[in-house]
Scaffold this active site. Structure first.
Site, mmCIF file in Angstrom:
data_model
loop_
_atom_site.group_PDB
_atom_site.id
_atom_site.type_symbol
_atom_site.label_atom_id
_atom_site.label_comp_id
_atom_site.label_asym_id
_atom_site.label_seq_id
_atom_site.Cartn_x
_atom_site.Cartn_y
_atom_site.Cartn_z
ATOM 1 N N GLU A 58 -5.302 -8.716 0.428
ATOM 2 C CA GLU A 58 -6.133 -8.632 1.595
ATOM 3 C C GLU A 58 -7.443 -8.316 1.066
ATOM 4 O OE1 GLU A 58 -4.879 -5.279 3.909
ATOM 5 O OE2 GLU A 58 -2.741 -5.749 4.006
ATOM 6 N N GLU A 91 0.654 -1.294 0.087
ATOM 7 C CA GLU A 91 0.071 0.071 0.067
ATOM 8 C C GLU A 91 0.887 1.310 0.044
ATOM 9 O OE1 GLU A 91 -2.716 -0.565 3.200
ATOM 10 O OE2 GLU A 91 -3.884 -1.909 2.091
#
Length: 578
Positions: free
Chosen positions: A325, A187
């Site tokens: 995720e 991220e």
């Protein structure tokens, strides 16, 4: 994103200094004498469904990593074994390095921390799991000590540090077998806040980060020369990775593997109002959700389109995708039905991921309670969200075939029954080539059937003249629903009709005939298209495919299969009827 456990965990976080590590660090040495160099389809199948050891080794206090800093217990072999026993095949272990990285020019990683990471990896490998480790918190501008920042002015220092860090990690694990996967970062670049011009600028550095990562790992040799490596795009976001925003797959010229060994990483938390927003405004998801408790975007069609975009951009080109995720927070205190919809969300993410060659890895932050992502009690290893676990394993375990969640998907096409086919035995010569890939599980509640059609001739083939039939046993009187999940010809242009075979055969009493509307157009010479379909009973009860005529128990790639038939203008041109 940083899914920290607020309030409770902040109160018990270590305040200052080095986070205490376990007293005993008798790190076992994993025997990696052999390395099974798995190709794309083999690796995806082996990795199955995954689980995140979240908020542990990436937890930090004042820039120093510590696995108990956010309230989770010390990781044990028993904890990891419970994950394997629950049916997961892959574990993602987020790791922060931060203040455990020394100063320039060597950027030496603290040996005690490296050994602890190695010990936890060994727990997972000893439990037979595939393992992903990464640089997790290091790429957040909101984390104290975060340094892997594409918007920073001193990129020369960042890239030098990044190369040294990955060279050390890779060297530490160079002897491990194919069960270990490295993920370059997590991220990174979130502070661009979806501004496309900033994202494009960030990609200049992020693409170079991924290239440095690949080069550093390959340079350490050993099994790292052929290990699968996982790289993300901006913020590990599907839209900005698959879309034309600047992501570049790194070159892998120094790999000694026989084919591509790069995976693409992405996360899926859509819609955020359901998946992560800490309120009871949106507690349901899917086609059957109460509209007053759901949102109009981010539904099942959106999920399908997002995964399809990753398939089109990467999977179809030989690069597996890891949905590293996904998940949704617990809002059952505000809506008792929330647990059912959380399980259904997990089920659909897994179904669509499996169908399109992706590996889904559910997020678990260890917190069980309101707005928590926890599936297990990490202290006792007990399962806390059995419905979600059963939903996942219902997709990935052939022994679990009965859906455990109530919502069902509304079919996009209403099937009808037509008269049985008049037997035609001998195919005629033609230019239409049909290849098949189907469900390999013998028991399932949703039969996936994919076709690849190629025109090997010199003239265009109108697709509306093409019909393809899959033969099976109905096993019940329930109505059946057809779905086209994706096709180059457009899902809306694919038709599905169920027909009874009269008289019934021993291995088939029904067939599904897939066809094309006139709007699908023609198949030009030298071109090919794919059609991805599936079908299920209206009550989602299971099929037993063991003795079905068209069932093929092996094969994860397109190939000729004589037990599906194709027709051109009503004439059998491929396959053999039962």
């Amino acid at each position: 994103m940083k899914k920290r456990i607020m309030m409770i965990f902040m109160a018990i976080a270590v305040v200052v200094g080095t986070v205490a590590l376990p007293d005993s660090l008798n790190v076992s040495t994993v025997d990696a004498a052999t390395f099974d160099d798995l190709n794309q389809s083999q690796m995806v199948e082996a990795m199955g469904a995954g689980w995140n050891l979240g908020n542990s080794l990436e937890a930090t206090s004042n820039g120093t990593p510590g696995e108990t800093a956010w309230g989770n217990p010390t990781i044990t072999q028993n904890m990891i074994q419970a994950i394997a026993d629950a049916g997961f095949d892959t574990i993602r272990i987020p790791v922060s390095w931060l203040n455990y990285i020394g100063s320039s020019p060597d950027y030496t990683i603290n040996s005690t921390w490296m050994n602890r990471v190695k010990q936890v990896v060994d727990y997972a490998v000893n439990s037979g799991l595939y393992v992903i480790i990464n640089l997790h918190g290091d790429g957040y501008s909101t984390v104290s000590g975060g340094w892997l920042l594409p918007g920073s002015s001193d990129q020369t220092a960042i890239k030098a540090k990044y190369q040294k860090v990955w060279a050390q990690i890779a060297a530490t694990f160079s002897g491990y077998d194919e069960h270990l996967i490295f993920e370059s970062m997590n991220e990174v670049g979130a502070d661009a806040n979806y501004d496309t011009s900033t994202i494009a600028a960030y990609y200049t550095n992020m693409n170079e980060y991924n290239q440095i990562f690949v080069n550093a790992v390959r340079a350490t040799g050993g099994n790292n020369a052929k290990r699968w490596l996982l790289v993300p795009g901006w913020n590990t976001n599907i839209y900005y990775t698959a879309g034309d925003y600047g992501f570049k797959i790194p070159d892998d010229n120094n790999s000694t593997a026989s084919g591509k060994r790069i995976m693409i990483s992405a996360h899926y938390y859509s819609p955020w109002e359901f998946c992560g927003d800490e309120s009871y405004t949106v507690t349901q998801w899917g086609n059957n959700a109460d509209s007053s408790k759901s949102v109009s975007w981010g539904g099942e069609d959106y999920l399908l389109s997002e995964i399809q975009s990753m398939y089109n951009a990467f999977v179809s080109q030989g690069y597996p995708v890891v949905i590293g995720e996904y998940g949704s927070v617990d809002k059952s205190a505000g809506d008792s039905a929330n647990s059912t919809y959380r399980a259904y969300f997990a089920k659909r993410v897994c179904e669509v991921s499996k169908q399109y060659g992706c590996v889904p890895v559910i997020w678990d932050n260890g917190y069980n309670g309101t707005y928590g992502f926890g599936l297990f009690n990490r202290s006792t290893t007990a399962v806390t969200q059995q419905a979600i676990l059963s939903a996942i394993m219902g997709v990935y375990s052939s022994s679990s075939v009965t859906p455990t969640v109530t919502p069902s998907v509304t079919p996009t096409i209403t099937p009808s029954v037509t008269p049985a086919v008049t037997p035609v035995v001998t195919p005629v010569a033609n230019s239409l080539d049909v290849k098949f890939m189907g469900t390999t599980e013998a028991q399932t509640n949703s039969i996936a059937v994919k076709y690849k059609l190629a025109n090997n001739g010199n003239s265009a083939i109108p697709l509306s003249n093409v019909k393809i039939r899959y033969y099976f046993t109905e096993e019940g009187s329930q109505s059946q629903n057809f779905y086209c999940d994706w096709s180059h010809a457009g899902s809306q242009n694919i038709t599905g009709v169920f027909a009874a075979i009269n008289p019934a055969k021993q291995t088939a009493n029904y067939y599904l005939e897939v066809g094309f509307s006139p709007e699908a157009g023609s198949l030009s010479p030298g071109t090919s298209i794919e059609v991805h379909t599936r079908f299920a009973k209206s009550d989602w009860s299971s099929y037993d495919l063991t003795n079905d005529y068209s069932y093929k128990s092996s094969g994860t790639a397109y190939e000729k299969w004589e037990k599906v038939t194709a027709y051109l203008s009503g004439t059998l041109v491929s396959g053999t009827e039962p």
